[in-house]
Write a protein that holds these residues in place. Structure first.
Motif, short mmCIF file in Angstrom:
data_model
loop_
_atom_site.label_atom_id
_atom_site.label_comp_id
_atom_site.label_asym_id
_atom_site.label_seq_id
_atom_site.Cartn_x
_atom_site.Cartn_y
_atom_site.Cartn_z
N ARG A 10 4.53 2.79 -3.27
CA ARG A 10 3.35 3.30 -3.95
C ARG A 10 2.24 3.49 -2.92
O ARG A 10 2.35 3.05 -1.77
CB ARG A 10 2.87 2.36 -5.06
CG ARG A 10 2.31 1.03 -4.59
CD ARG A 10 1.79 0.21 -5.75
NE ARG A 10 1.24 -1.08 -5.29
CZ ARG A 10 0.02 -1.52 -5.58
NH1 ARG A 10 -0.81 -0.79 -6.31
NH2 ARG A 10 -0.40 -2.71 -5.15
N ILE B 124 11.28 -7.23 2.64
CA ILE B 124 10.76 -7.53 1.31
C ILE B 124 11.64 -8.57 0.61
O ILE B 124 11.13 -9.50 -0.02
CB ILE B 124 10.68 -6.23 0.48
CG1 ILE B 124 9.61 -5.31 1.09
CG2 ILE B 124 10.35 -6.54 -0.98
CD1 ILE B 124 9.65 -3.90 0.55
N ASP C 276 4.75 -9.33 -3.21
CA ASP C 276 6.00 -8.95 -2.56
C ASP C 276 5.86 -7.68 -1.71
O ASP C 276 6.84 -7.19 -1.18
CB ASP C 276 7.07 -8.70 -3.63
CG ASP C 276 6.74 -7.49 -4.49
OD1 ASP C 276 5.64 -7.49 -5.07
OD2 ASP C 276 7.56 -6.56 -4.55
N GLU C 277 4.65 -7.14 -1.59
CA GLU C 277 4.49 -5.84 -0.95
C GLU C 277 4.20 -5.93 0.55
O GLU C 277 3.62 -6.90 1.04
CB GLU C 277 3.38 -5.03 -1.63
CG GLU C 277 3.80 -4.47 -2.97
CD GLU C 277 2.74 -3.57 -3.57
OE1 GLU C 277 3.11 -2.51 -4.11
OE2 GLU C 277 1.55 -3.94 -3.52
N LEU D 281 -3.03 -5.91 -2.69
CA LEU D 281 -1.63 -5.95 -2.30
C LEU D 281 -0.90 -6.96 -3.19
O LEU D 281 -1.38 -8.08 -3.39
CB LEU D 281 -1.53 -6.38 -0.84
CG LEU D 281 -0.20 -6.29 -0.11
CD1 LEU D 281 0.16 -4.83 0.16
CD2 LEU D 281 -0.29 -7.04 1.21
N ARG D 282 0.23 -6.57 -3.74
CA ARG D 282 1.02 -7.50 -4.55
C ARG D 282 1.76 -8.48 -3.65
O ARG D 282 1.99 -8.21 -2.47
CB ARG D 282 2.00 -6.71 -5.42
CG ARG D 282 1.31 -5.82 -6.45
CD ARG D 282 2.28 -4.85 -7.09
NE ARG D 282 1.58 -3.91 -7.98
CZ ARG D 282 2.10 -2.77 -8.41
NH1 ARG D 282 3.33 -2.41 -8.03
NH2 ARG D 282 1.40 -1.97 -9.20
N LEU E 240 2.46 1.51 0.63
CA LEU E 240 3.00 0.18 0.40
C LEU E 240 4.43 0.28 -0.09
O LEU E 240 4.85 1.29 -0.65
CB LEU E 240 2.17 -0.56 -0.66
CG LEU E 240 0.66 -0.62 -0.45
CD1 LEU E 240 -0.03 -1.14 -1.70
CD2 LEU E 240 0.32 -1.48 0.75
N ASP E 241 5.19 -0.78 0.13
CA ASP E 241 6.55 -0.86 -0.41
C ASP E 241 6.79 -2.27 -0.91
O ASP E 241 6.29 -3.25 -0.32
CB ASP E 241 7.59 -0.50 0.66
CG ASP E 241 8.85 0.12 0.05
OD1 ASP E 241 9.09 -0.09 -1.15
OD2 ASP E 241 9.60 0.79 0.78
N GLY E 242 7.53 -2.39 -2.01
CA GLY E 242 7.80 -3.70 -2.60
C GLY E 242 9.03 -3.65 -3.48
O GLY E 242 9.75 -2.64 -3.49
#
Length: 334
Positions: A185, A16, A209-210, A206-207, A178-180
């Motif tokens: 989340r 990330i 940075d995720e 999806l953001r 997901l992870d960011g």
């Protein structure tokens, strides 16, 4: 192909961080779709962050009786996993209906979620495409649109999502982990992919940075009554014109629950939970199936090249019910 640099990540946080440090970075795992996009000059990342060393390759039970599948588990490993085959055969069948054995051996679960459309115009950088270049236009609206959407489309884009696996995950009510930079989340699978609207360039929620880290399946896998039906131009190694993933729970000849998702018809796997809810307690017969198919396809709009998909989708839904329940509903398809 544009020039890019290559780096590796050894932990999720590392991946990330590397992605955030480079505005034009892209994660790469199996690369079965990304390499195509690079080759055709559709994707132009400046940095590729290899995530194959991340500890996301496990398939494990969850405390509430479900199953968690790491994002780097290959499609083949999921399809042939004993627990998946026994408890979630719908998912295994959908995966094995897609691509080829060679591709399934390297394609990952996370990458499968992020596949981009196979629209001819999207892949041809010599033509306009709102998905590739917002505001440039959509030639498919009045052009070659045989493989395109009949549901959920907009005047900005009528492309479809290509995944088989995602259609089954939609029907199974999966959850995406997901992870960011702001931490971990989860998203309900129904909320992961987007319809085109006015922003067809955005495929998912999806953001930037995720990273997708896992897929979680609930306890209910519809192991007793399920079907994945895929209609395509070739018997193998072809994307769906229309597909249906169906899971049904029965009490005699009454429907207790039914989940049905369609592929090849929209920008995302297509479900109508409200139509499924109305099936509860109804008798399993041709009339019930016919009414459900009509409701699931409500609002479908075809174009000169793909109007056939509307009737085809109705027949695919009926066939899925036939295979899942070992009954005949020919009346519903006529």
């Amino acid at each position: 192909m544009n020039r890019f640099s290559y780096t590796r990540a050894n932990a999720v946080a590392d991946a990330i961080a590397q992605h955030r440090a480079n505005a034009a970075a892209a994660f790469i795992a199996g690369g079965t779709n990304l390499v195509d996009l690079l080759r055709e000059d559709v994707a132009r990342p400046k940095v590729l962050v290899d995530i194959n060393r991340l500890p996301l390759k496990q398939i494990e039970a969850t405390p509430d009786g479900g199953l968690k599948i790491g994002a780097l588990v290959t499609n083949s490993a999921v399809a042939y996993n004993e627990t998946v085959a026994a408890r979630y055969p719908l998912l295994a069948d959908a995966i094995l209906a897609g691509a080829s054995a060679q591709i399934r051996n390297v394609a990952t679960v996370g990458g499968n979620l992020l596949q981009r459309t196979r629209c001819h115009y999207f892949y041809d950088v010599g033509t306009p495409c709102n998905k590739r270049e917002p505001g440039s236009g959509c030639p498919a609206l009045n052009g070659i649109n045989r493989i395109h959407a009949i549901l959920g489309a907009s005047e900005q884009c009528i492309a479809v999502h290509p995944s088989d696996m995602c259609v089954a995950l939609a029907a199974l009510d999966a959850t995406v982990h997901l992870d960011g930079k702001d931490g971990a989340r989860t998203l309900a699978f129904a909320d992961f992919h987007r319809l085109p609207g006015d922003t067809p360039n955005l495929d998912t929620n999806l953001r930037d940075d995720e990273l997708v880290t896992a897929i979680e399946l609930p306890m209910q896998g519809f192991a007793s009554h399920h079907a994945y039906v895929k209609v395509r131009d070739r018997a193998s190694y072809a994307f769906a014109l229309v597909s249906a993933a169906l899971g049904v729970e029965l009490d005699g000849d009454r429907i207790v629950a039914a989940h049905c998702a369609l592929g090849g018809v929209a920008h995302k796997p297509w479900r109508r939970p409200e139509a499924e809810a109305r099936l509860r307690g109804k008798p399993l017969n041709a009339a019930t199936v016919r009414e459900f198919a009509a409701e699931l396809l409500r609002g479908a709009q075809g174009r000169p090249g793909n109007a056939f998909k509307i009737d085809l989708a109705r027949r695919v839904i009926v066939r899925a019910f036939e295979l899942a329940t070992q009954r005949s509903f020919e009346e519903a398809a006529s």
